[in-house]
Design a protein around this motif. Sequence first.
Motif, mmCIF file in Angstrom:
data_model
loop_
_atom_site.group_PDB
_atom_site.id
_atom_site.type_symbol
_atom_site.label_atom_id
_atom_site.label_comp_id
_atom_site.label_asym_id
_atom_site.label_seq_id
_atom_site.Cartn_x
_atom_site.Cartn_y
_atom_site.Cartn_z
ATOM 1 N N GLN A 1 1.011 -1.184 -0.105
ATOM 2 C CA GLN A 1 -0.022 0.097 0.050
ATOM 3 C C GLN A 1 0.898 1.152 0.014
ATOM 4 O O GLN A 1 0.490 2.299 -0.783
ATOM 5 N N ALA B 1 2.170 1.708 -3.514
ATOM 6 C CA ALA B 1 1.282 2.061 -4.428
ATOM 7 C C ALA B 1 0.861 3.675 -4.312
ATOM 8 O O ALA B 1 0.531 4.130 -5.328
ATOM 9 N N LYS B 2 0.826 3.918 -3.067
ATOM 10 C CA LYS B 2 0.425 5.426 -2.742
ATOM 11 C C LYS B 2 1.479 6.434 -2.924
ATOM 12 O O LYS B 2 1.053 7.637 -3.327
ATOM 13 N N TYR C 1 1.200 -7.359 -5.084
ATOM 14 C CA TYR C 1 1.933 -6.116 -5.802
ATOM 15 C C TYR C 1 1.279 -6.057 -7.335
ATOM 16 O O TYR C 1 1.096 -5.071 -7.771
ATOM 17 N N THR D 1 -2.491 -4.879 -7.347
ATOM 18 C CA THR D 1 -2.546 -3.355 -6.820
ATOM 19 C C THR D 1 -1.718 -2.462 -7.751
ATOM 20 O O THR D 1 -2.469 -1.326 -7.804
ATOM 21 N N MET D 2 -0.902 -2.944 -8.832
ATOM 22 C CA MET D 2 -0.064 -1.906 -9.293
ATOM 23 C C MET D 2 0.141 -2.135 -11.135
ATOM 24 O O MET D 2 0.202 -1.471 -11.671
ATOM 25 N N ASP E 1 -1.610 0.691 -12.959
ATOM 26 C CA ASP E 1 -1.017 2.145 -13.068
ATOM 27 C C ASP E 1 0.243 2.086 -14.002
ATOM 28 O O ASP E 1 1.183 1.313 -13.728
ATOM 29 N N HIS F 1 4.269 2.195 -13.043
ATOM 30 C CA HIS F 1 5.115 0.930 -12.445
ATOM 31 C C HIS F 1 5.597 0.281 -13.561
ATOM 32 O O HIS F 1 5.133 0.510 -14.664
#
Length: 470
Positions: free
Chosen positions: A333, A336-337, A359, A362-363, A366, A369
């Motif tokens: 987290q 990611a933020k 990972y 979550t990523m 985006d 990344h």
Amino acid sequence: MLDIIHHGGATGVTGSCHQLILNTQHSLLVDCGLFQGEDAAQDSFQQLQIEFDISTIKALAITHVHIDHVGRLPYLLAAGYKGPIICSVPSAILLPLVTEDALKIGFTRNAELIQRFQAQLESQIIGVPYGKWHTVVGESKEANQSITTRIKLKRAGHILGSSYVEVAHQHNDGSKERVVFSGDLGAPYAPLLPAPKSPYSCDQLVLESTYGDRQHVGRRTRRATLKNAIEKALGNGGTVMVPAFSIGRTQELLYELEGIIFEAKRDAENNQWHDLEIIVDSPLAARFTRIYRQLKPYWDKEAHRRLRSGRHPLNFESLYTVESHEAHEQTVQYLAKTGRPAVVIAASGMCAGGRIMNYLKTMLGDERHQVLFVGHQGAGTPGRAIQQYGPQGGWVEIDGQRIDIHAGITTISGYSAHADQKDLLNFVKRMRRWPHTIHLVHGEQTAKTALKDELDALYQRKSKPLNINT
């Protein structure tokens, strides 16, 4: 000619398990690995069963401790195998850790059962120094048959402790035969490990073919690609996610990253590298890395030069490890933020489970990344799907959830711990006496076919006979 029966690894890149039939009373088993990806049938429990006769097996030789070569060990011992488990000295240290982890994931969480299994396993392990002959079957007068079988382990350069197995067998009529099982061969100029050297000769060769259809890029090129992928993520304020096996690939990457960071920090204009964190998010990988440090005598000359200059290639300043699951969730987290520059190395290497999955979930969506693949992604694994469809803006399903891939996807085949086509051909070419029979294993069909064609051409040019099985 001695017969070889394949109980795995003959039609894919996992599940390696090969039985060398010495006579009606004696045989030798080489590896006993787990099936993964498409190699694992729908009835995966059936594939875990040891359905072949183990009564004649006089010894099990382990080439190295990756799960696709040792993952069925608990089932082999449960089936009643009580003979010696022969491996290199470093593998003898690493093997109990690997099997303990495998037991917890796929066998049982019962601490007492695990402890009993581990105690039995350790009582059967025999660590043999490289280059020393070890007798597995002595002379016997049973049924008027007198045979002798010895094995020798030689460095394979794949991971720490990896070996190829030379088998010297004398038949009851006095004739002799030499069989070599390659295990997984490493690429030359790999970090930390000396390159494998070919045996003097053999009659039969069981040869891996993972990258039998391609050539790796050179070390300078792959280092540049690794550095560029990291710099792109640094510029975007993102994280580089590297799926990697806990043993072997993780330690080689750390070695290379230490070198890149060391050089970048000497450049005053490269300030962004000063804030970069290298995170190993795997308790098992952290344990293996500590053992790698303890086994420095098995490192190559280049690694020892770094040590003498005061550098610590597996324990440098910007290296952090994540142990607990709570710390893992917080790290996912946080990265990611915040966009904190980081390289995260986490298992599994084929994205078939493990912490890397959180990972990715979550990523992956985006674009800041990067996902960096540094090893073979088996057919049917999430890693293969991300590698194949990610550059096209595709999607992947993880835990039943569709995730659109916007993160950058980079593949560096040169960091594979496997030899490429040229290296595999050289393994044969550099023998003084070439094998008359080669069994290609541990490869997808396209890779085996390409390597077979090259081997056929090589033998034809030298007017040598070859029987090759794929």
